[in-house]
Scaffold this motif. Structure first.
Motif, PDB file in Angstrom:
ATOM      1  N   PRO A 153      -1.840   8.570  84.264  1.00 34.95           N
ATOM      2  CA  PRO A 153      -2.324   9.340  85.649  1.00 34.95           C
ATOM      3  C   PRO A 153      -0.961   9.637  86.214  1.00 34.95           C
ATOM      4  O   PRO A 153      -0.059   8.779  86.296  1.00 34.95           O
ATOM      5  CB  PRO A 153      -2.751   7.846  86.220  1.00 34.95           C
ATOM      6  N   VAL A 154      -1.145  10.373  86.595  1.00 40.93           N
ATOM      7  CA  VAL A 154      -0.026  10.959  87.520  1.00 40.93           C
ATOM      8  C   VAL A 154       0.950  10.295  88.106  1.00 40.93           C
ATOM      9  O   VAL A 154       1.903   9.834  88.077  1.00 40.93           O
ATOM     10  CB  VAL A 154      -0.282  12.482  88.383  1.00 40.93           C
ATOM     11  N   GLU A 155      -0.527   9.190  89.375  1.00 46.94           N
ATOM     12  CA  GLU A 155       0.651   8.411  90.230  1.00 46.94           C
ATOM     13  C   GLU A 155       1.212   7.045  89.138  1.00 46.94           C
ATOM     14  O   GLU A 155       2.385   6.565  89.549  1.00 46.94           O
ATOM     15  CB  GLU A 155      -0.940   7.288  90.775  1.00 46.94           C
ATOM     16  N   VAL A 156       0.969   7.050  88.325  1.00 43.49           N
ATOM     17  CA  VAL A 156       1.737   6.124  86.864  1.00 43.49           C
ATOM     18  C   VAL A 156       3.706   7.039  86.663  1.00 43.49           C
ATOM     19  O   VAL A 156       3.711   6.167  86.518  1.00 43.49           O
ATOM     20  CB  VAL A 156       0.499   5.497  85.404  1.00 43.49           C
ATOM     21  N   ALA A 165      -3.469   3.154  78.049  1.00 48.83           N
ATOM     22  CA  ALA A 165      -4.630   3.856  78.682  1.00 48.83           C
ATOM     23  C   ALA A 165      -4.861   1.970  78.485  1.00 48.83           C
ATOM     24  O   ALA A 165      -4.607   0.552  77.494  1.00 48.83           O
ATOM     25  CB  ALA A 165      -5.381   3.847  78.818  1.00 48.83           C
ATOM     26  N   PRO A 166      -5.092   1.957  79.804  1.00 48.84           N
ATOM     27  CA  PRO A 166      -6.299   0.063  79.682  1.00 48.84           C
ATOM     28  C   PRO A 166      -7.347   0.072  78.758  1.00 48.84           C
ATOM     29  O   PRO A 166      -7.635   0.652  78.792  1.00 48.84           O
ATOM     30  CB  PRO A 166      -6.228   0.011  81.594  1.00 48.84           C
ATOM     31  N   GLY A 167      -7.068  -1.441  77.857  1.00 49.26           N
ATOM     32  CA  GLY A 167      -8.296  -1.278  77.351  1.00 49.26           C
ATOM     33  C   GLY A 167      -7.900  -0.880  75.363  1.00 49.26           C
ATOM     34  O   GLY A 167      -8.917  -0.870  74.739  1.00 49.26           O
ATOM     35  N   CYS A 168      -7.120   0.051  75.969  1.00 53.33           N
ATOM     36  CA  CYS A 168      -6.675   0.439  74.234  1.00 53.33           C
ATOM     37  C   CYS A 168      -6.708  -0.191  72.879  1.00 53.33           C
ATOM     38  O   CYS A 168      -5.594  -0.946  73.308  1.00 53.33           O
ATOM     39  CB  CYS A 168      -5.558   1.045  74.856  1.00 53.33           C
ATOM     40  N   GLU A 169      -7.251   0.359  72.200  1.00 58.46           N
ATOM     41  CA  GLU A 169      -7.155  -0.466  70.864  1.00 58.46           C
ATOM     42  C   GLU A 169      -6.218  -0.557  69.712  1.00 58.46           C
ATOM     43  O   GLU A 169      -6.278  -1.128  68.856  1.00 58.46           O
ATOM     44  CB  GLU A 169      -8.332  -1.426  70.143  1.00 58.46           C
ATOM     45  N   ASP A 170      -5.671   0.904  69.827  1.00 59.61           N
ATOM     46  CA  ASP A 170      -4.842   1.635  69.190  1.00 59.61           C
ATOM     47  C   ASP A 170      -3.674   2.140  69.598  1.00 59.61           C
ATOM     48  O   ASP A 170      -3.518   3.774  69.952  1.00 59.61           O
ATOM     49  CB  ASP A 170      -5.958   2.621  68.076  1.00 59.61           C
ATOM     50  N   PRO A 171      -2.602   1.848  70.458  1.00 61.25           N
ATOM     51  CA  PRO A 171      -1.973   2.050  70.957  1.00 61.25           C
ATOM     52  C   PRO A 171      -0.804   3.368  70.403  1.00 61.25           C
ATOM     53  O   PRO A 171      -0.278   4.140  70.728  1.00 61.25           O
ATOM     54  CB  PRO A 171      -0.659   0.790  72.068  1.00 61.25           C
ATOM     55  N   VAL A 215      19.239   5.349  75.079  1.00 61.74           N
ATOM     56  CA  VAL A 215      17.912   5.600  75.147  1.00 61.74           C
ATOM     57  C   VAL A 215      17.476   4.805  76.230  1.00 61.74           C
ATOM     58  O   VAL A 215      17.515   3.744  76.550  1.00 61.74           O
ATOM     59  CB  VAL A 215      17.307   4.674  74.029  1.00 61.74           C
ATOM     60  N   CYS A 216      16.921   5.651  77.099  1.00 60.25           N
ATOM     61  CA  CYS A 216      15.933   5.200  78.101  1.00 60.25           C
ATOM     62  C   CYS A 216      14.942   5.633  78.190  1.00 60.25           C
ATOM     63  O   CYS A 216      14.404   6.774  78.585  1.00 60.25           O
ATOM     64  CB  CYS A 216      16.149   5.678  79.812  1.00 60.25           C
ATOM     65  N   ALA A 217      13.327   4.146  78.152  1.00 61.69           N
ATOM     66  CA  ALA A 217      12.075   4.745  77.380  1.00 61.69           C
ATOM     67  C   ALA A 217      12.225   5.286  79.648  1.00 61.69           C
ATOM     68  O   ALA A 217      10.695   6.451  79.215  1.00 61.69           O
ATOM     69  CB  ALA A 217      11.669   3.675  77.748  1.00 61.69           C
ATOM     70  N   LEU A 218      12.597   5.701  80.169  1.00 57.56           N
ATOM     71  CA  LEU A 218      11.512   6.102  81.303  1.00 57.56           C
ATOM     72  C   LEU A 218      12.078   7.205  81.599  1.00 57.56           C
ATOM     73  O   LEU A 218      11.094   8.133  82.697  1.00 57.56           O
ATOM     74  CB  LEU A 218      12.380   5.500  82.834  1.00 57.56           C
TER      75      LEU A 218
END
Length: 288
Positions: free
Chosen positions: A198-201, A184-190, A140-143
């Motif tokens: 984001p497409v660049e990410v 996402a940055p600052g997300c409190e409930d992942p 399994v590869c997370a990428l």
């Protein structure tokens, strides 16, 4: 009446065609095909110098795919049902089982089977490659996970997956209880909040995935992934349970241009107008 999956040759490609029409994740917005004779010649030239063969598969049909059939993402009243780590439907499982006849005849034979950690890809890989020798590693590869569009692209942590998929190597997922999907940055409930990746990410991750593949010692690798992964690397919109055999050199990040889609996802006037037009076209398609 549902058609049976079939295989057809396309130059350097082997395709298992799904019975599912279009790509509901993006509303059947099609990009022009790059399967021209000139591109086929380019693929043959690259194949002569290829270092690896990649059997690339998109997962089978899912519950979220079914939801999007009647709840189009571009509709003004669309609501994400938050189908966390969506499952294959009975149709999706049948598609994956039917793919066995094709995977059994693959040449060259896979020396490694790689899957995204999302349940729909893992289940597809288990069913489609069930007859492959058990000594072929399964990793399994997370990428290889899908770009986060909806709650269905949020996964489950390694400790949960380990109980359900004991035959798979999950070391790539890191800590047993840490998210491996985009948060996402600052997300409190992942585990319960889906924010568009984001497409660049996403494309940076696809570059990392190519490096990961290149670093593997195996020369022939089967990869079971997602619409976004297949589109980014090939520029083609794969159907559910579609399989294509490619060379490593065929896989180029940015072959599929996400920016032409992301304009419809923006929270501004341009995005709202674009979604309205897509919604109208989708409604008309049901009539004709």
């Amino acid at each position: 009446r549902r058609r049976r999956p079939r295989a057809r040759s396309m130059g350097a490609l082997v395709v298992a065609a799904s019975s599912s029409p279009g790509t509901p994740e993006l509303g059947n917005i099609r990009v022009s095909s790059n399967a021209s004779s000139s591109n086929a010649a380019q693929r043959r030239a690259r194949a002569a110098n290829a270092t690896k063969t990649i059997h690339l598969v998109r997962h089978g049909r899912t519950e979220m795919n079914e939801y999007l059939r009647t709840n189009h993402w571009a509709d003004a009243d669309f609501r994400d049902p938050m189908m966390i780590d969506t499952r294959l439907t009975s149709e999706g499982e049948a598609q994956a089982r039917a793919l066995r006849a094709i995977t059994a005849a693959l040449e060259p034979r896979p020396e490694l089977i790689v899957s995204s950690p999302l349940r729909r890809a893992l289940r597809t890989a288990e069913l489609a490659f069930e007859d492959v020798e058990r000594d072929v590693p399964r990793v399994v590869c997370a990428l290889a996970r899908e770009r986060v569009f909806h709650g269905s692209d949020i996964g489950r942590v390694r400790s949960v997956l380990a109980e359900e998929h004991p035959e798979w190597c999950l070391e790539d997922l890191g800590d047993a209880d840490a998210p491996w999907w985009y948060v996402a940055p600052g997300c409190e409930d992942p585990h319960g909040t889906a924010v568009l990746e984001p497409v660049e990410v996403f494309e940076k991750r696809m570059e990392e995935f190519k490096v990961w593949i290149d670093a593997r010692p195996e020369k022939t690798i089967a990869v079971v992934a997602h619409w976004g992964v297949c589109f980014s690397l090939t520029g083609e919109e794969f159907q559910n349970c579609e399989l294509r055999t490619l060379t490593e050199q065929d896989l180029i990040v940015g072959n599929g241009d996400f920016k032409k889609y992301d304009v419809f996802l923006q929270d501004n006037v341009q995005g709202r107008v674009g979604r309205f037009l897509v919604s109208i076209r989708n409604r008309l398609s049901w009539l004709f």
